[in-house]
Design a protein around this motif. Structure first.
Motif, PDB file in Angstrom:
ATOM      1  N   GLU A 101     -13.160 -99.442  -3.630  1.00  0.00           N
ATOM      2  CA  GLU A 101     -12.847 -98.406  -4.622  1.00  0.00           C
ATOM      3  C   GLU A 101     -12.370 -99.015  -5.937  1.00  0.00           C
ATOM      4  O   GLU A 101     -12.685 -98.507  -7.017  1.00  0.00           O
ATOM      5  CB  GLU A 101     -11.772 -97.483  -4.046  1.00  0.00           C
ATOM      6  N   CYS A 105     -14.288 -98.050  -9.282  1.00  0.00           N
ATOM      7  CA  CYS A 105     -13.620 -97.456 -10.444  1.00  0.00           C
ATOM      8  C   CYS A 105     -13.935 -98.248 -11.706  1.00  0.00           C
ATOM      9  O   CYS A 105     -14.107 -97.675 -12.785  1.00  0.00           O
ATOM     10  CB  CYS A 105     -12.110 -97.396 -10.226  1.00  0.00           C
ATOM     11  N   GLY A 106     -14.013 -99.587 -11.553  1.00  0.00           N
ATOM     12  CA  GLY A 106     -14.331-100.417 -12.708  1.00  0.00           C
ATOM     13  C   GLY A 106     -15.715-100.127 -13.269  1.00  0.00           C
ATOM     14  O   GLY A 106     -15.979-100.363 -14.450  1.00  0.00           O
ATOM     15  N   ASP A 122     -19.800 -90.652  -3.529  1.00  0.00           N
ATOM     16  CA  ASP A 122     -20.503 -91.315  -2.439  1.00  0.00           C
ATOM     17  C   ASP A 122     -22.017 -91.116  -2.514  1.00  0.00           C
ATOM     18  O   ASP A 122     -22.776 -91.806  -1.850  1.00  0.00           O
ATOM     19  CB  ASP A 122     -19.977 -90.816  -1.085  1.00  0.00           C
ATOM     20  N   LEU A 124     -23.730 -91.245  -5.436  1.00  0.00           N
ATOM     21  CA  LEU A 124     -24.273 -91.895  -6.626  1.00  0.00           C
ATOM     22  C   LEU A 124     -24.808 -93.258  -6.210  1.00  0.00           C
ATOM     23  O   LEU A 124     -24.073 -94.240  -6.127  1.00  0.00           O
ATOM     24  CB  LEU A 124     -23.184 -92.012  -7.701  1.00  0.00           C
ATOM     25  N   GLU A 129     -24.520 -99.104  -5.013  1.00  0.00           N
ATOM     26  CA  GLU A 129     -25.236-100.376  -4.846  1.00  0.00           C
ATOM     27  C   GLU A 129     -24.618-101.464  -5.703  1.00  0.00           C
ATOM     28  O   GLU A 129     -24.425-102.595  -5.258  1.00  0.00           O
ATOM     29  CB  GLU A 129     -26.708-100.194  -5.226  1.00  0.00           C
ATOM     30  N   GLU A 132     -21.322-102.542  -4.296  1.00  0.00           N
ATOM     31  CA  GLU A 132     -21.581-103.351  -3.115  1.00  0.00           C
ATOM     32  C   GLU A 132     -21.944-104.787  -3.493  1.00  0.00           C
ATOM     33  O   GLU A 132     -21.431-105.756  -2.930  1.00  0.00           O
ATOM     34  CB  GLU A 132     -22.736-102.714  -2.348  1.00  0.00           C
ATOM     35  N   ARG A 133     -22.816-104.910  -4.481  1.00  0.00           N
ATOM     36  CA  ARG A 133     -23.274-106.222  -4.932  1.00  0.00           C
ATOM     37  C   ARG A 133     -22.093-107.027  -5.482  1.00  0.00           C
ATOM     38  O   ARG A 133     -21.913-108.201  -5.153  1.00  0.00           O
ATOM     39  CB  ARG A 133     -24.331-106.034  -6.029  1.00  0.00           C
ATOM     40  N   GLU A 136     -19.840-108.378  -2.812  1.00  0.00           N
ATOM     41  CA  GLU A 136     -20.330-109.602  -2.183  1.00  0.00           C
ATOM     42  C   GLU A 136     -20.183-110.791  -3.112  1.00  0.00           C
ATOM     43  O   GLU A 136     -19.867-111.891  -2.683  1.00  0.00           O
ATOM     44  CB  GLU A 136     -21.782-109.418  -1.766  1.00  0.00           C
ATOM     45  N   ARG A 144     -13.647-104.847   2.473  1.00  0.00           N
ATOM     46  CA  ARG A 144     -14.001-103.687   1.650  1.00  0.00           C
ATOM     47  C   ARG A 144     -13.120-102.458   1.872  1.00  0.00           C
ATOM     48  O   ARG A 144     -12.787-101.762   0.927  1.00  0.00           O
ATOM     49  CB  ARG A 144     -15.489-103.362   1.817  1.00  0.00           C
ATOM     50  N   HIS A 145     -12.679-102.201   3.113  1.00  0.00           N
ATOM     51  CA  HIS A 145     -11.913-100.981   3.383  1.00  0.00           C
ATOM     52  C   HIS A 145     -10.411-101.156   3.215  1.00  0.00           C
ATOM     53  O   HIS A 145      -9.668-100.185   3.251  1.00  0.00           O
ATOM     54  CB  HIS A 145     -12.184-100.492   4.805  1.00  0.00           C
TER      55      HIS A 145
END
Lengths: 257, 430
Positions: A101, A105-106, A122, A124, A129, A132-133, A136, A144-145
């Motif tokens: 998150e 937000c960034g 969720d 969008l 993506e 997510e990238r 990583e 992540r959580h």
């Protein structure tokens, strides 16, 4: 002018807190595609300079031009919207939001979602993506959580940089990005910075001499609120004035922070 | 690159289905409650609960989501209610074809409008400054309510008659059952809307501003703008709650915009838990129930609320929802039953202590406020004389004994929880 304006330009920049002059007339031009490092002893005003450029506080006098337009005195969010993003020396994240998150937000404003209260984040696809990238890329996929506040120090540093990288600003300012990182983490971070700043302007404050000389196209040396030299890494290394003012003290004294 | 890998999409779909199922379950529950609890008292209680759920959730948009502590949220509830009452009277007087079911929209518009007006002043700063300004605005409106008699109706307030509005099929919304269904429907719609809102880009930035307003500005967001929008929307939903209250009670008076009402919604939200969506819902249901039940049982019920609030702030700052969340890993790991004996054991000293404390409160009340009515009264179905020494000694023994026992039992509870948690962790649930 005919030619394109520099990505970032400082003209006669001053900042005083009460009677204490911290920045005493800084002139600097950074072109698009340039990686520029600012070095100098502790207390030279590097962080203050960052705060002035990014809008945390207004300069006492002088101009700050972002892609040719004056941004001096604008609030931070206006400056971010005009394409300048920054990270902080002291970790400055969203502690109760998940790592994912924080990054998402960034990305929200740069991707044009603004204050939208009618779209489900969720759903969008591109936003998620890209988050997510980025997750990583900064090596925190397995975190992540987790709430960002429970990460280890070096993980928070990685996230700190990740938030600044999100949205791919034209001018990126990183305040001691590798402070507190191990050798391998530092190498990974430098590699990431190098990759995402290709073709963009980077301003970095860094104490790690190896990082500075490996990353920067040009280096400015800031001593007591003034830039005493701006040149290529090789020339800076050879400059006697710089040796005396900074590198000498670094070698004899504190080392890398 | 694992950008949108299949398992994550499947997981997201499962979550969406699960959420949809929960909302349907809520709708079924709301529809079925009057069949299970058909009495008049139950219908009144449940109607009030529905109103308070909307009100508390709107308050948590500020407190829990955006980190804004407001001491004047009743302003938007009350003004929404007053405007709704006036709108209803206007509709009755001019015979306008307006069914009562749309009246909460008037409340929403009023709450939103006053949210814009007062929010433009109060949301410039967060933190303490915002809290202070909200208190000031609350006092301002509450005192205006006593001065502007033509609008607020002075001490008596303004009344209306919901049954005289346009009938919808053969429903005139006179009977409490029909009002319950109206409130339940609006409550569900508002719950879904407020939940959806928390999952939008704006909702996420509310959380970001709550966590770190400074950094939010450096990623492109004006913290003030985020606070302002949140404040206006929260005002709108509070206005819906006020409109529902106007329909339910058919009267609005100055108490509804006052500090006590603002304090009450803060209490509900905090006790329920500000950290999750369900918290304020639990708080609204529990506090409404306790308010009605306790005000029947004792005249100093507000004192008990004060004690409950202090206890929660000190021992469970994450509220009821927080306590439940703490047990979620145990539930998932199927070891929740292991802590039950310890909890039952701990309940005994708590009840003893509570009985002792409330005996002291009731006897003090008898001897001071109710001195002219004699010192004899009934406590837990037992006759008690507050002037004799025996009940005081019993109360002291209950309090001290309860405290001593609790100190003894506490490590047992902690151990039971710790062990169950260990098992849950080993099974990968924590």
């Amino acid at each position: 002018m005919g030619m394109t304006a520099p990505a970032l330009e400082l003209v006669g920049l001053h900042k005083s807190f009460g009677r204490v002059a911290v920045i005493r007339g800084v002139d600097l031009q950074i072109e698009a595609g340039e990686r520029h490092a600012i070095i100098g002893p502790n207390g030279a005003g590097k962080s203050t300079l960052f705060h002035l450029i990014s809008g945390r506080f207004p300069p006492s006098s002088g101009a700050i031009r972002l892609k040719g337009r004056d941004i001096a005195g604008l609030p931070p969010y206006e400056i971010r919207r005009r394409g300048l993003a920054r990270s902080f020396q002291v970790t400055n994240i969203f502690p109760r939001l998940s790592v994912f998150e924080n990054l998402r937000c960034g990305l929200l404003w740069p991707m044009g979602y603004k204050y939208a209260f009618w779209r489900n984040v969720d759903r969008l696809v591109e936003l998620n993506e890209r988050s997510e990238r980025l997750l990583e890329e900064i090596g925190l996929a397995d975190r992540r959580h987790l709430p960002a506040g429970v990460l280890t120090y070096s993980e928070q540093r990685a996230l700190e940089i990740g938030i600044a990288l999100a949205g791919g600003a034209d001018v990126l300012m990183l305040d001691e990005p590798t402070a507190g990182m191990s050798r391998s983490e530092t190498d990974q971070t430098v590699e990431l910075i190098r990759r995402v700043t290709a073709g963009k302007a980077l301003v970095v404050v860094e104490h790690d001499v190896g990082v500075v000389f490996g990353l920067a196209d040009r280096i400015s040396v800031l001593v007591y609120g003034e830039i005493i030299a701006t040149d290529t890494p090789d020339n800076i290394r050879r400059s006697e004035a710089v040796q005396e003012a900074y590198l000498g003290t670094a070698r004899h004294g504190e080392g890398a922070r | 690159m694992a950008a949108v890998d299949a398992p994550r999409i499947r997981q997201e779909r499962r979550r969406t289905a699960w959420r949809l199922g929960l909302w349907i379950a809520a709708a079924v529950l709301f529809a079925g409650l009057p069949t299970v609890f058909p009495s008049g008292t139950a219908l009144t209680t449940m109607s009030l609960m529905g109103i308070m759920i909307v009100f508390a959730l709107s308050y948590n948009m500020l407190l829990g989501q955006t980190g804004m502590l407001s001491f004047g949220h009743a302003v938007y509830y009350g003004l929404g209610g007053f405007l709704a009452v006036h709108a209803m009277n206007l509709a009755i007087g001019d015979r306008l074809p307006v069914p009562v079911i749309v009246v909460p929209l008037v409340g929403a518009a009023a709450g939103l409008l006053f949210g814009i007006v007062f929010g433009s002043v109060s949301t410039r700063r967060g933190g303490t400054a915002f809290a202070m300004i909200s208190l000031g605005i609350g006092e301002l409106v509450a005192s205006s309510a006593l001065i502007l008699r033509s609008f607020f109706g002075g001490e008596e307030g303004v009344t209306t008659n919901r049954a005289r509005l346009l009938r919808l099929f053969d429903w005139n919304f006179g009977p409490q059952l029909q009002v319950y269904y109206l409130i339940a429907a609006w409550c569900l719609v508002c719950m879904v809307a407020m939940y959806a809102l928390s999952r939008t880009p704006f909702g996420r930035m509310c959380n970001a501003v709550r966590d770190n307003p400074e950094r939010a500005e450096f990623i492109g967001y004006s913290a003030q703008a985020v606070r302002f929008i949140a404040f206006c929307l929260a005002g709108g939903f509070a206005g819906v709650a006020g409109g529902l209250a106007a329909i339910n009670f058919e009267i609005m008076n100055s108490v509804n915009v006052g500090a006590a009402q603002s304090g009450s919604v803060l209490l509900m939200t905090y006790i329920g838990g500000t950290g999750s969506f369900i918290g304020p819902v639990l708080g609204a249901v529990l506090i409404t129930f306790l308010q009605l039940m306790l005000s029947d049982a004792t005249e100093v019920w507000q004192l008990y609320f004060g004690l409950l609030f202090i206890t929660m702030v000190v021992f469970a700052p994450s509220g009821i929802a927080g306590i439940l969340m703490m047990h979620a890993p145990l539930w998932r790991a199927r070891v929740l039953h292991r802590v039950v004996p310890a909890y039952l054991l701990a309940a005994l000293p708590c009840l003893l202590g509570l009985a002792g404390v409330s005996l002291v409160i009731e006897m003090t009340y008898r001897l001071t406020v109710k001195a002219n009515e004699g010192s004899a009264f009934r406590f837990l179905y037992q006759p008690v004389d507050a002037k004799s020494a025996v009940p005081w000694i019993i109360a002291a023994l209950l309090v001290i004994g309860g405290f001593w026992l609790f100190r003894r039992v506490r490590p047992i509870v902690a151990d039971a929880f710790g062990e169950a948690m260990l098992v849950a962790r080993r099974k990968g649930w924590a």
